[in-house]
Design an enzyme around this catalytic site. Structure first.
Site, mmCIF file in Angstrom:
data_model
loop_
_atom_site.group_PDB
_atom_site.id
_atom_site.type_symbol
_atom_site.label_atom_id
_atom_site.label_comp_id
_atom_site.label_asym_id
_atom_site.label_seq_id
_atom_site.Cartn_x
_atom_site.Cartn_y
_atom_site.Cartn_z
ATOM 1 N N ARG A 103 -2.707 -12.284 2.531
ATOM 2 C CA ARG A 103 -4.007 -11.864 2.022
ATOM 3 C C ARG A 103 -4.120 -12.174 0.543
ATOM 4 N NH1 ARG A 103 -7.652 -8.521 3.357
ATOM 5 N NH2 ARG A 103 -8.798 -10.302 2.616
ATOM 6 N N HIS A 117 -7.018 -8.328 -3.543
ATOM 7 C CA HIS A 117 -8.344 -7.765 -3.297
ATOM 8 C C HIS A 117 -8.319 -6.253 -3.476
ATOM 9 C CE1 HIS A 117 -6.250 -7.451 0.576
ATOM 10 N NE2 HIS A 117 -7.011 -6.383 0.814
ATOM 11 N N TYR A 166 0.833 -1.196 0.000
ATOM 12 C CA TYR A 166 0.000 0.000 0.000
ATOM 13 C C TYR A 166 0.872 1.252 0.000
ATOM 14 C CZ TYR A 166 -4.163 -2.760 1.088
ATOM 15 O OH TYR A 166 -5.201 -3.654 1.036
ATOM 16 N N HIS A 202 -10.492 -2.854 -1.997
ATOM 17 C CA HIS A 202 -11.464 -2.352 -1.032
ATOM 18 C C HIS A 202 -12.452 -1.417 -1.733
ATOM 19 C CE1 HIS A 202 -9.231 -3.728 2.580
ATOM 20 N NE2 HIS A 202 -8.201 -3.613 1.761
ATOM 21 N N TYR A 204 -0.163 -10.091 -0.077
ATOM 22 C CA TYR A 204 0.865 -9.600 0.849
ATOM 23 C C TYR A 204 0.748 -10.291 2.201
ATOM 24 C CZ TYR A 204 -3.040 -6.586 2.359
ATOM 25 O OH TYR A 204 -4.267 -6.118 2.781
#
Length: 244
Positions: free
Chosen positions: A160, A163, A111, A165, A150
């Protein structure tokens, strides 16, 4: 360890004073216990939080806001992807003029946020956030890159799945729902407590997008279709964070 500052549902203690809608827990998702309030929530008077509609800030939503690959010095790395679908109510009617926001990791699974110190490279040409308004048919469309998986430190060898959000604003600014969209065929599905916190298998599958060859653009981008159905948690409605 990769840390997503926006991750996961709010889980409240198993206390009847919190109300039946708050009795949501998933033991496999370790950090939910850190986010639970220690006392019952306080209800504010309606006049303190009721607004006529979503507030977009000083600038109007620009069509370029929906293209996460633009606005930088160069092209981002990764698999360019078109993510599109419709925002619907339980009766299948389109919801127009709704604000949809997205945020995600880059193709390396990191991120663009100071909290995320996962040792994957930052992409100077990708910040991972966008927004758009649904059209008259409830349609939305984003251009992005497929996010990478990640590690997140929840348990031994925890990763994870890829994906994105999604945040959906309703008719009032206070009506905001947050969920996650996944990509089909991800091998990490069986190992992810957040994905499996949606207990019903049929509801869980509603979080997975569909590969769309018809919208795929030759030699440019793959496409994925994902409809969002707003409702009161009935069968066929999209699970949101905090949903059982």
């Amino acid at each position: 360890m990769s840390v997503n500052p926006y991750e996961g549902p709010v889980v409240l203690p198993d206390d009847p004073s919190f109300g039946p809608e708050a009795q949501i827990d998933y033991p496999g998702y370790r950090s939910t216990r850190w986010r639970a309030p220690s006392r019952p929530l306080v209800t504010f008077p309606e006049e303190l939080h009721s607004l006529a509609g979503p507030v977009f800030g000083e600038d109007a939503v620009d069509p370029f806001d929906a293209d996460l690959t633009q606005g930088h010095a160069g092209e981002p790395l990764g698999e360019r992807s078109i993510v599109h679908g419709r925002l619907l109510d339980e009766a299948g009617r389109p919801i127009s003029g709704a604000l949809i926001e997205v945020w995600q990791a880059n193709a390396g699974g990191r991120y663009h946020h100071q909290v995320d110190q996962h040792p994957a490279p930052l992409d100077p040409n990708f910040t991972g956030a966008g927004r758009c308004l649904t059209d008259a048919d409830g349609r939305y469309r984003f251009v992005t890159v497929k996010p990478g998986p990640y590690p997140w430190g929840n348990h031994e060898n925890a990763w994870r799945p890829s994906h994105i959000h999604f945040s959906v604003f309703g008719r009032l600014f206070t009506q905001r729902l947050v969920t996650q969209m996944y990509f089909p065929g991800d091998p990490l599905f069986p190992y992810d407590p957040i994905f499996n916190a949606v207990r019903d298998p049929a509801s869980r599958e509603l979080l997975v997008s569909r590969f769309d060859i018809d919208e795929t653009q030759p030699e440019w981008a793959l496409a994925y279709e994902w409809d969002i159905v707003l409702g009161r948690g009935g069968r066929g409605t999209t699970p949101f964070e905090g949903s059982p």
